[in-house]
Structure formats: structure tokens, C-alpha cells
Design an enzyme around this catalytic site. Sequence first.
Site, short mmCIF file in Angstrom:
data_model
loop_
_atom_site.label_atom_id
_atom_site.label_comp_id
_atom_site.label_asym_id
_atom_site.label_seq_id
_atom_site.Cartn_x
_atom_site.Cartn_y
_atom_site.Cartn_z
N ASP A 77 0.82 -1.21 0.00
CA ASP A 77 0.00 0.00 0.00
C ASP A 77 0.86 1.26 0.00
O ASP A 77 2.09 1.21 0.15
CB ASP A 77 -0.96 0.00 1.21
CG ASP A 77 -0.27 -0.34 2.53
OD1 ASP A 77 0.98 -0.29 2.59
OD2 ASP A 77 -0.97 -0.66 3.50
N ASN A 146 -7.22 -2.28 14.74
CA ASN A 146 -8.62 -2.50 14.37
C ASN A 146 -8.80 -3.74 13.49
O ASN A 146 -9.86 -3.98 12.94
CB ASN A 146 -9.19 -1.26 13.65
CG ASN A 146 -8.50 -0.99 12.31
OD1 ASN A 146 -7.61 -1.74 11.90
ND2 ASN A 146 -8.90 0.06 11.63
N HIS A 148 -7.15 -4.38 10.66
CA HIS A 148 -6.90 -4.22 9.22
C HIS A 148 -5.63 -4.94 8.78
O HIS A 148 -4.72 -5.19 9.59
CB HIS A 148 -6.90 -2.73 8.81
CG HIS A 148 -5.68 -1.94 9.18
ND1 HIS A 148 -5.68 -0.57 9.22
CD2 HIS A 148 -4.42 -2.31 9.52
CE1 HIS A 148 -4.48 -0.15 9.55
NE2 HIS A 148 -3.69 -1.19 9.74
N GLU A 153 -9.60 -1.62 5.70
CA GLU A 153 -10.17 -1.29 7.00
C GLU A 153 -11.39 -2.16 7.28
O GLU A 153 -11.93 -2.79 6.35
CB GLU A 153 -10.56 0.20 7.01
CG GLU A 153 -9.40 1.16 6.70
CD GLU A 153 -8.39 1.30 7.85
OE1 GLU A 153 -8.28 0.38 8.70
OE2 GLU A 153 -7.69 2.32 7.89
P1 PGA Z 1 2.43 -0.96 12.76
O1 PGA Z 1 1.22 -0.98 11.72
O2 PGA Z 1 3.36 -2.04 12.32
O3 PGA Z 1 3.02 0.39 12.64
O4 PGA Z 1 1.83 -1.25 14.09
C1 PGA Z 1 0.71 -2.20 11.30
C2 PGA Z 1 -0.55 -1.95 10.52
O5 PGA Z 1 -1.26 -0.97 10.79
O6 PGA Z 1 -0.83 -2.76 9.61
#
Ligand code: PGA
Length: 255
Positions: A77, A146, A148, A153
Amino acid sequence: MLCYMLREFFMKVIICENYGEMSRKAAQVFIDQLKEKPDSVLGFATGSTPVGMYQELIKAYNRGGVDFQETTSFNLDEYYPIASENNQSYYYFMHEQLFNHIDIQIENVHIPDGETRDVEKFCLEYEEAIRQAGGIDLQVLGIGRNGHIAFNEPGSSFDSRTRVVDLDQDTIEANSRFFKNISEVPRQAITMGLATIMECKKIVILANGKSKAEAVAKAVEGEATEEVPASTLQRHGDVMFVLEKEAASKLKSIG
Ligand code: PGA
């Protein structure tokens, strides 16, 4: 004799003592993949979680334990819109954290283009480029608090493909730690879809810290629902969760 299925599919769950162990274990999965198939198509992720794994891969590369000469890569992404030279772009992150330190051929690197004018066309082309490369052999994922994966999302369709999405308020807040203030966090992103991710041949998903424990438990042991995007992985045949122990702490099966 009556038979019953305890779970429809199995996912490997590996629990590691700390972040360093989690990172070494995940890096080893990549190193093993490249030993077996040096021209593998690798899927990379951004965020804090895979940074340690990238450092382990760089160390292994410097020791001569792995090389990326023949590798092709696709990132999950990118914020949209964002300039690639912006130090918060995922383009910038990947070069800083990994690509500048290994021998991957830059022409074989693919990251969604945060500057594209025709985003719909770009998304179709991204899917096509993955197909042309023969599909992703090994994809690393993080997980949002959350639930995702990439920027899919809660509520994202299990059938979704690469597209532009609006970021969840929770994601904007979580990611604001990297920006001067929350108003600078882009509100949209280009992301591989859940169906795109499910086509990856092998998936390793990492989680570190207590803030991920609830999402991990729901993804591994909850029902497969679009409200928890990572739960789609229950329907994949080759997924390995590599978890630091706090992130695993809400799994009932270990409690
Ligand atoms: P993070 O993000 O590794 O910074 O915790 C992971 C994500 O949101 O997929």
C-alpha cells in the site's frame, strides 16, 4: 463413527519471547524462501512491526547469507496522494529501511504510486503487474489494532482488489505518531485488496505489543468476518502468525 472438524483451516501460530525473536523468525522465513527460489516474488509491508525483520534481512545480506539480485517485490500500500520524496511516503520508508541496503534491482520493485493522476487505471495495472510476475510467493503483513491488513479497514469486502480507500479514524490516529500533527496524515490510500492478498502463495503476519492482542485473537480465533479484515486469512492454506508474546496474550488457546 461421527467426525467433526474443529477448525475448517489451520493457521500456524508461533509465539516469540520478544520483538527481536519475532523479527529473526520472520526474516528466516524470507531467507528460506529465497534459498529455495532465488527469483521469488516478495510482498513487503510498512509500519513499525516489520522494521526489525528488515534489519535482520540486511544483516543476513551483509553476511552473504542471502541476496535479492533476482527478486521482484510488490508493496501492499501507499498513502494517496503523497509525493514519493515525502519522508512519510511508503516509497521513502522502503528505500530507507530496506532497498538502499540490499542488492534488489530497483526496476523490479513495485510500490503503489501515490502520485498517479489516474488512480483507477493504476490499480488495474498494479493487479496486472502482480499477475505478470507470476503472483506473490511470500507476503509479509502487519495487523492494525482495528484488525486491518494493508489498508483494508473493517468493512472491506473479502472480494476487494487493489483500490483507493478512505482511512479509518483509528488508523489516522495510530499513524499520526509519524507526522507533525494529525491533520497532516493523508485521508486516503491505495491498497492491495483482501482478495489480492489471499492470492499470495504464502503469508507471514507479524504482531508486536499488547495493543494488537485483541485484533490478533479475533483474527485467529474469532469468526471470519469483514468487520475483522485479517480474519479472512483463516480461509488461506498457508499462513503463519509470528507473534511477540504480548500480542499473543489474548489467544484463548494459549490462555
Ligand atoms: P504498525 O502498523 O506495524 O506500525 O503497528 C501495522 C498496521 O497498521 O498494519
